[in-house]
Design a protein around this motif. Structure first.
Motif, PDB file in Angstrom:
ATOM      1  N   THR A 256      15.159  -4.933 -12.749  1.00 24.81           N
ATOM      2  CA  THR A 256      15.323  -6.111 -13.605  1.00 24.81           C
ATOM      3  C   THR A 256      14.007  -6.876 -13.756  1.00 24.81           C
ATOM      4  O   THR A 256      13.688  -7.400 -14.828  1.00 24.81           O
ATOM      5  CB  THR A 256      16.402  -7.034 -13.023  1.00 24.81           C
ATOM      6  OG1 THR A 256      17.606  -6.286 -12.835  1.00 24.81           O
ATOM      7  CG2 THR A 256      16.682  -8.211 -13.945  1.00 24.81           C
ATOM      8  N   TRP A 257      13.229  -6.917 -12.684  1.00 23.94           N
ATOM      9  CA  TRP A 257      11.975  -7.680 -12.681  1.00 23.94           C
ATOM     10  C   TRP A 257      10.886  -6.992 -13.500  1.00 23.94           C
ATOM     11  O   TRP A 257      10.001  -7.652 -14.042  1.00 23.94           O
ATOM     12  CB  TRP A 257      11.517  -7.865 -11.239  1.00 23.94           C
ATOM     13  CG  TRP A 257      10.182  -8.522 -11.111  1.00 23.94           C
ATOM     14  CD1 TRP A 257       9.910  -9.861 -11.111  1.00 23.94           C
ATOM     15  CD2 TRP A 257       8.916  -7.852 -10.977  1.00 23.94           C
ATOM     16  NE1 TRP A 257       8.578 -10.084 -10.982  1.00 23.94           N
ATOM     17  CE2 TRP A 257       7.926  -8.864 -10.900  1.00 23.94           C
ATOM     18  CE3 TRP A 257       8.529  -6.525 -10.915  1.00 23.94           C
ATOM     19  CZ2 TRP A 257       6.584  -8.568 -10.756  1.00 23.94           C
ATOM     20  CZ3 TRP A 257       7.202  -6.218 -10.780  1.00 23.94           C
ATOM     21  CH2 TRP A 257       6.243  -7.246 -10.705  1.00 23.94           C
ATOM     22  N   MET A 258      10.944  -5.670 -13.637  1.00 24.90           N
ATOM     23  CA  MET A 258       9.871  -4.912 -14.301  1.00 24.90           C
ATOM     24  C   MET A 258       9.764  -5.294 -15.783  1.00 24.90           C
ATOM     25  O   MET A 258      10.773  -5.391 -16.490  1.00 24.90           O
ATOM     26  CB  MET A 258      10.126  -3.403 -14.186  1.00 24.90           C
ATOM     27  CG  MET A 258       9.906  -2.840 -12.803  1.00 24.90           C
ATOM     28  SD  MET A 258      10.321  -1.076 -12.705  1.00 24.90           S
ATOM     29  CE  MET A 258       9.151  -0.396 -13.877  1.00 24.90           C
ATOM     30  N   ASP A 259       8.533  -5.475 -16.234  1.00 26.69           N
ATOM     31  CA  ASP A 259       8.285  -5.779 -17.643  1.00 26.69           C
ATOM     32  C   ASP A 259       8.156  -4.499 -18.469  1.00 26.69           C
ATOM     33  O   ASP A 259       8.600  -4.435 -19.614  1.00 26.69           O
ATOM     34  CB  ASP A 259       7.002  -6.613 -17.789  1.00 26.69           C
ATOM     35  CG  ASP A 259       7.171  -8.004 -17.182  1.00 26.69           C
ATOM     36  OD1 ASP A 259       8.305  -8.514 -17.222  1.00 26.69           O
ATOM     37  OD2 ASP A 259       6.175  -8.539 -16.661  1.00 26.69           O
ATOM     38  N   CYS A 260       7.514  -3.502 -17.898  1.00 27.32           N
ATOM     39  CA  CYS A 260       7.290  -2.247 -18.634  1.00 27.32           C
ATOM     40  C   CYS A 260       8.149  -1.151 -18.032  1.00 27.32           C
ATOM     41  O   CYS A 260       7.835  -0.589 -16.991  1.00 27.32           O
ATOM     42  CB  CYS A 260       5.814  -1.854 -18.585  1.00 27.32           C
ATOM     43  SG  CYS A 260       5.129  -1.743 -16.927  1.00 27.32           S
ATOM     44  N   ARG A 261       9.270  -0.889 -18.657  1.00 30.17           N
ATOM     45  CA  ARG A 261      10.153   0.186 -18.192  1.00 30.17           C
ATOM     46  C   ARG A 261       9.961   1.391 -19.105  1.00 30.17           C
ATOM     47  O   ARG A 261      10.071   1.271 -20.320  1.00 30.17           O
ATOM     48  CB  ARG A 261      11.616  -0.256 -18.239  1.00 30.17           C
ATOM     49  CG  ARG A 261      11.924  -1.495 -17.423  1.00 30.17           C
ATOM     50  CD  ARG A 261      13.376  -1.876 -17.631  1.00 30.17           C
ATOM     51  NE  ARG A 261      13.654  -3.191 -17.071  1.00 30.17           N
ATOM     52  CZ  ARG A 261      14.485  -4.059 -17.615  1.00 30.17           C
ATOM     53  NH1 ARG A 261      15.114  -3.764 -18.745  1.00 30.17           N
ATOM     54  NH2 ARG A 261      14.697  -5.225 -17.043  1.00 30.17           N
ATOM     55  N   ASP A 262       9.698   2.514 -18.500  1.00 27.50           N
ATOM     56  CA  ASP A 262       9.605   3.741 -19.275  1.00 27.50           C
ATOM     57  C   ASP A 262      10.769   4.646 -18.905  1.00 27.50           C
ATOM     58  O   ASP A 262      11.680   4.260 -18.155  1.00 27.50           O
ATOM     59  CB  ASP A 262       8.253   4.428 -19.031  1.00 27.50           C
ATOM     60  CG  ASP A 262       8.007   4.708 -17.556  1.00 27.50           C
ATOM     61  OD1 ASP A 262       8.934   4.469 -16.749  1.00 27.50           O
ATOM     62  OD2 ASP A 262       6.910   5.170 -17.212  1.00 27.50           O
ATOM     63  N   VAL A 263      10.755   5.857 -19.411  1.00 27.55           N
ATOM     64  CA  VAL A 263      11.871   6.763 -19.154  1.00 27.55           C
ATOM     65  C   VAL A 263      11.975   7.109 -17.672  1.00 27.55           C
ATOM     66  O   VAL A 263      13.073   7.338 -17.151  1.00 27.55           O
ATOM     67  CB  VAL A 263      11.710   8.042 -20.014  1.00 27.55           C
ATOM     68  CG1 VAL A 263      10.490   8.844 -19.592  1.00 27.55           C
ATOM     69  CG2 VAL A 263      12.959   8.907 -19.938  1.00 27.55           C
ATOM     70  N   SER A 265      11.401   5.023 -15.218  1.00 27.03           N
ATOM     71  CA  SER A 265      12.092   3.893 -14.600  1.00 27.03           C
ATOM     72  C   SER A 265      13.608   4.042 -14.753  1.00 27.03           C
ATOM     73  O   SER A 265      14.371   3.877 -13.794  1.00 27.03           O
ATOM     74  CB  SER A 265      11.629   2.579 -15.233  1.00 27.03           C
ATOM     75  OG  SER A 265      10.219   2.493 -15.299  1.00 27.03           O
ATOM     76  N   TRP A 266      14.034   4.344 -15.977  1.00 28.52           N
ATOM     77  CA  TRP A 266      15.467   4.525 -16.213  1.00 28.52           C
ATOM     78  C   TRP A 266      16.013   5.726 -15.432  1.00 28.52           C
ATOM     79  O   TRP A 266      17.114   5.660 -14.861  1.00 28.52           O
ATOM     80  CB  TRP A 266      15.719   4.710 -17.714  1.00 28.52           C
ATOM     81  CG  TRP A 266      15.627   3.436 -18.489  1.00 28.52           C
ATOM     82  CD1 TRP A 266      14.547   2.926 -19.124  1.00 28.52           C
ATOM     83  CD2 TRP A 266      16.691   2.499 -18.693  1.00 28.52           C
ATOM     84  NE1 TRP A 266      14.850   1.732 -19.719  1.00 28.52           N
ATOM     85  CE2 TRP A 266      16.169   1.448 -19.482  1.00 28.52           C
ATOM     86  CE3 TRP A 266      18.029   2.440 -18.313  1.00 28.52           C
ATOM     87  CZ2 TRP A 266      16.939   0.355 -19.883  1.00 28.52           C
ATOM     88  CZ3 TRP A 266      18.803   1.362 -18.713  1.00 28.52           C
ATOM     89  CH2 TRP A 266      18.259   0.332 -19.482  1.00 28.52           C
ATOM     90  N   ASN A 267      15.249   6.797 -15.401  1.00 27.79           N
ATOM     91  CA  ASN A 267      15.693   7.978 -14.648  1.00 27.79           C
ATOM     92  C   ASN A 267      15.835   7.671 -13.159  1.00 27.79           C
ATOM     93  O   ASN A 267      16.727   8.192 -12.483  1.00 27.79           O
ATOM     94  CB  ASN A 267      14.710   9.132 -14.841  1.00 27.79           C
ATOM     95  CG  ASN A 267      14.825   9.766 -16.201  1.00 27.79           C
ATOM     96  OD1 ASN A 267      15.783   9.513 -16.938  1.00 27.79           O
ATOM     97  ND2 ASN A 267      13.845  10.585 -16.572  1.00 27.79           N
ATOM     98  N   SER A 268      14.934   6.824 -12.647  1.00 31.14           N
ATOM     99  CA  SER A 268      15.021   6.442 -11.236  1.00 31.14           C
ATOM    100  C   SER A 268      16.329   5.713 -10.958  1.00 31.14           C
ATOM    101  O   SER A 268      16.974   5.930  -9.918  1.00 31.14           O
ATOM    102  CB  SER A 268      13.830   5.565 -10.849  1.00 31.14           C
ATOM    103  OG  SER A 268      12.614   6.275 -10.971  1.00 31.14           O
TER     104      SER A 268
END
Length: 958
Positions: A256-263, A265-268
């Motif tokens: 939630t805190w992360m500003d830059c989420r990439d694929v 991040s979502w996969n994690s």
């Protein structure tokens, strides 16, 4: 050559590292004399290739020191630039990057040979002082799984930058030396090299593998302190670390805190939820990715498919499959493997085979998924065929996971011969040292009733883990070796103080007899001391143990302790325990209690047990009510519930209702047919039992055979009984003790006592049922003395007489006129043999006295019976009065029976009328006949048996 070996213990690593320095003088065109070389390697490393000595001026291999049989790699790095001023600097610079290009190709295709050639070339042109070349070479050695060479190369550098340190830490992580990676980070900070975000990423990855949550949080704080959380890769690593350590709250907060989420991040997050047993959240996260327009990859698809499999939602997995094809995604190996598992777990094995065939590249996981799919769907032949095809491939060979699946299949289906074959395969492939495989083999042998081989394997294990002990204790308990199981449990407690939950359950399961009561209570005390008294599964096991011991008060008191957390499994435990141990009324009372005090919906297991209790108590009206409840709760269509209803109706004498349930059973199994055939046989409808057998859709088993022999026994069909006997010999189940007992009964009742005696003498496993049948056979043929001798011979063989044994013995005395002997056995039955008299024994005594004409003694015997004598006892006396023409006593007994069993009053009226006829009292007999007509009482009509039709039905044996 002179050699001097020095070993110096390293103080900077938490594993033993020694510095091996060899000093020697060699003759080589590439190495001037009087040069030294050195390296350091971890102790215990095994090197498989020939010795290769690499010096600062080149490669030489013509040196054979005394220890040349072993393989070591040595590397010496010097500063060659000062000695090579005559070379063209531009050409030298170009050659450095030629070496780097060669090393990059080596890292793409890891190979020790390629890395060694590049190393030699780098030394020859003096490129090892060039940090990019050195870093690439270190990475090449790491990916070729030669961590020792990478370590030796790194150790020779003095001027190391952060990239080289990162490469060394990454090499340690790649080779699963996570503690070494941590130690390198400590050493890096001690020498004053400033780390970067890549360094932290690698360390967090190492902590993730080790599941060191506390250290991971420390590095998270360090990342915040040095301001490196802006690196998306580092944040993704922290996400993954929290998820793998089970801290989903921190993982979600980080996401939630992360500003830059990439694929990634979502996969994690998708993988983190799935990894921690939350497939629903994992699938929701995948749908959020799609809704936000994030381009999913193979990792996302694989996790989503696995989540669908865990949720048992085949339609969701099929939707993802179709959506992926429509979007043009290339389903790689991991996605295809997930699809195979999804379809296999959903029972659609054809879809799994289709996905497997379409795969261009298959790895070991692909083959294991397919093998596991066949095994989970009970396709035994296909499983072993797939294993055979896997061995024919040159790229995918069975691993530990493959063997675990195959061995588990052998254990589940009791395939001892195949299990032994797999055992030999593990020895041949040198995989028997894996504890996971050994424990699986232990479980297989114990489930295949081969406990001796399991014991031999257990004793041969050099270093057992707790799972090994648990499997062996459970194996002893499962095979009836309760003493051995308890002894092993005590041995374990002396060697290991930290017992697991499974260990305690295995110990409780060994308490199967009254002499184990003290041991079971000691486990109960240990469980309370260990703080496991609130665990429902543990309490259920203890409740079951106390019910088996007959201590219902302790079982119900223990059951009350978990009243706040009771679920249907708890209620089923106590209901099934009461039913299995003969406490049928307590089982029904517990069921009624559950329906009143708890808002718990009964399931099929509950109904099967309470319906069975009604059948044993002959409570037909309660059984019909449960039949209605089964239909109302939509579990009445389950096969096991329908089988229980057939059995209940059969025991209550309602074969018409039993046949109605059987006819409407949509998915009959062999048990359904056995229940129906047994219901006919138990109710003296042998003709219908043989007719039903004619349409049997399965191969008959032991239960079918016993029911059919009972039907032949009733009908006196010796020829059909012999045909069944021949079939028993053909299919090889003649050693079954119940079949032997049924054959003895059939032959003796059909007048072939000599054949019954042959069956008895040839029976290897003479159980108490076989002895009882032979004693009863001699009594039936009037040879009471032989029955008494056989009874004592049974006792001398170590078999303890049962209630049925004394029924057979007293009946033999009755048929042979051995009144004094019969009365003596009745008196000593409880004192010497520990068998309490029941109604059946009392009926035999009354019948024995009645046959001898001692009606007054029989009447006095009934009066001395504690409590109210059963209907059968008074009925036996009425029959005796009828036989001897004692009208006064017969009238008194009949009036007593009118009050005890009003529903069968017509039968007693007819018996009394026949009594008056036998003594010439025709007027009184006509009065009773008129009473029957006036009250509109009807007796069930008798029927004649069509012997030819029954014979033709029974001759259906092939």
């Amino acid at each position: 050559m002179g050699n001097r070996v020095q070993t110096i213990k390293s103080s900077k690593a938490n594993f033993p590292i020694y510095l091996i320095r060899l000093t020697g003088y060699f003759s080589s065109p590439l190495l001037p004399s009087n040069k030294k070389f050195s390296s350091r390697i971890p102790v215990g490393c095994k090197l498989k290739h020939p010795i290769l000595f690499i010096g600062s001026h080149g490669l030489f291999s013509n040196v054979h020191p005394p220890f040349a049989a072993k393989s070591f790699h040595f590397s010496t790095v010097v500063q060659p630039f000062a000695k090579m001023s005559q070379r063209d600097s531009y050409r030298l610079y170009t050659q450095f990057y030629d070496v780097i290009d060669l090393l990059k190709s080596s890292t793409a295709r890891p190979s020790l040979v390629t890395a060694t050639i590049a190393h030699c070339l780098a030394i020859k042109i003096g490129a090892l002082a060039h940090l990019p070349a050195c870093t690439s070479l270190l990475t090449a050695y790491s990916r070729a799984k030669y961590f020792i060479s990478a370590l030796a190369l790194f150790d020779e550098f003095c001027d190391r930058d952060v990239i080289l340190w990162n490469a060394m830490i990454n090499a340690a992580v790649e080779n699963k030396s996570y503690n070494v990676a941590m130690q390198f980070f400590v050493e890096m900070t001690e020498v004053g090299v400033a780390f970067d975000s890549t360094t932290l990423l690698l360390i967090v990855s190492a902590l993730s593998h080790m599941k060191y949550l506390k250290h991971g949080k420390s590095f998270h704080c360090l990342s915040i302190k040095v301001g490196m959380l802006g690196d998306c890769s580092l944040c993704n690593a922290l996400l993954d670390m929290y998820a793998k350590c089970g801290d989903l709250t921190s993982s979600q907060s980080m996401f939630t805190w992360m500003d830059c989420r990439d694929v990634i991040s979502w996969n994690s997050m998708v993988n983190g939820f799935l990894y921690n047993g939350h497939p629903g959240k994992s699938f929701w996260c995948f749908r959020e990715m799609i809704s936000l327009g994030i381009r999913v990859d193979s990792m996302s698809l694989s996790c989503a498919i696995s989540a669908s499999a865990a949720l048992e939602e085949l339609s969701s997995g099929q939707t993802i499959h179709a959506w992926g094809i429509k979007q043009g995604y290339n389903f790689d190996i991991s996605c295809s493997n997930s699809l195979i598992s999804l379809y296999s777990e959903s029972g659609d094995i054809e879809a799994s085979k289709s996905v497997f065939k379409e795969m261009v590249l298959k790895d070991v996981i692909s083959w294991n998924a397919m093998i596991g799919g066949f095994a989970s769907n009970g396709m035994i032949l296909e499983t072993f065929d797939m294993l055979y095809k896997m061995q024919l491939t040159g790229y995918a060979q069975p691993d530990v996971a493959t063997l675990f699946t195959i061995i588990s299949l052998c254990a589940e289906w009791m395939l001892l011969r195949e299990g032994k074959t797999v055992h030999g395969f593990t020895i041949r492939r040198q995989m028997i040292s894996d504890l996971w495989v050994i424990n699986s083999l232990l479980d297989m042998y114990s489930k295949c009733n081969c406990i001796i081989k399991a014991e031999l394997l257990f004793n041969a294990i050099p270093k057992r883990d707790l799972v090994s002990w648990n499997v062996m204790i459970s194996g002893y308990s499962r095979n009836g070796y309760s003493k051995e199981a308890q002894s092993l449990f005590k041995t374990l407690t002396h060697q290991c103080l930290q017992l697991s939950f499974s260990t305690v359950l295995a110990g409780i399961s060994s308490c199967i007899s009254l002499d184990s009561l003290q041991f079971g209570k000691s486990i109960h005390c240990w469980e309370i001391k260990a703080g496991l008294s609130s665990n429902i599964l543990m309490v259920n096991s203890l409740v079951h143990m106390y019910i088996n011991f007959g201590d219902l008060s302790a079982a119900f008191m223990l059951f009350d302790t978990i009243s706040a957390e009771e679920d249907i499994a708890c209620w089923n435990t106590i209901i099934a325990g009461c039913k299995n141990n003969g406490h049928f009324r307590e089982a029904l009372a517990t069921f009624n209690w559950m329906r009143q005090v708890m808002d718990v919906m009964c399931d099929s297991i509950t109904l099967v047990n309470v319906i069975s209790a009604c059948g044993n108590l002959l409570l037909i009206y309660e059984g019909k009510s449960l039949h209605g409840l089964a239909i109302k709760t939509f579990v009445g269509s389950e096969t096991r519930v329908q089988n229980a209803l057939i059995t209940m109706y059969g025991r209550c004498g309602h074969t018409k209702s039993a046949r109605s349930v059987f006819d409407f059973c949509s998915s009959r199994n062999l048990c359904s047919w056995n229940c129906m055939i047994s219901a006919f046989s138990q109710n003296k409808e042998g003709r219908r039992a043989l007719e039903l057998f004619h349409f049997l859709e399965f191969e008959p088993n032991e239960i079918t055979i016993v029911a059919l022999l009972s039907a032949c026994n009733q009908l006196g069909l010796l020829r059909q009984g012999k045909q069944i006997h021949g079939h028993v010999l053909r299919i090889g189940i003649f050693e079954n003790s119940f079949i032997s007992a049924a054959l003895v009964d059939m032959y003796s009742n059909c007048g072939q006592l000599d054949l019954g005696w042959q069956i008895f003498t040839r029976s290897k496993d003479k159980s108490i049922a076989v002895w009882n049948s032979m004693i009863s056979a001699y009594g039936y043929h009037g040879n009471g003395q032989m029955a008494i001798q056989l009874f004592h011979k049974m006792c001398d063989s170590g078999i303890r007489p049962s209630k049925s044994s004394f029924v057979s013995l007293l009946s033999a005395c009755s048929h042979s006129g051995l009144v004094n002997e019969g009365l003596w056995y009745y008196r000593v039955m409880l004192e010497e043999y520990g068998v309490e008299a029941v109604t059946e024994h009392q009926v035999c005594v009354v019948d024995m006295l009645g046959r001898a004409g001692k009606l007054e003694e029989a009447y006095e015997f009934i009066k001395q019976i504690p409590g109210e004598a059963g209907v059968g006892v008074w009925g036996a006396l009425l029959s005796a009065c009828n036989y001897h023409g004692n009208m006064e006593m017969g009238r008194e007994v009949a009036e007593h029976l009118f009050g005890l069993e009003p529903e069968n009053v017509v039968g007693y009226y007819i018996s009394l009328a026949n009594l008056y006829v036998s003594v010439g009292g025709w007027k009184d007999a006509m009065e009773f006949r008129q009473i029957i007509q006036h009250k509109n009482l009807k007796k069930l009509p008798a029927y004649s048996i069509n012997i030819d039709a029954a014979s033709s039905s029974a001759s259906a044996w092939k």
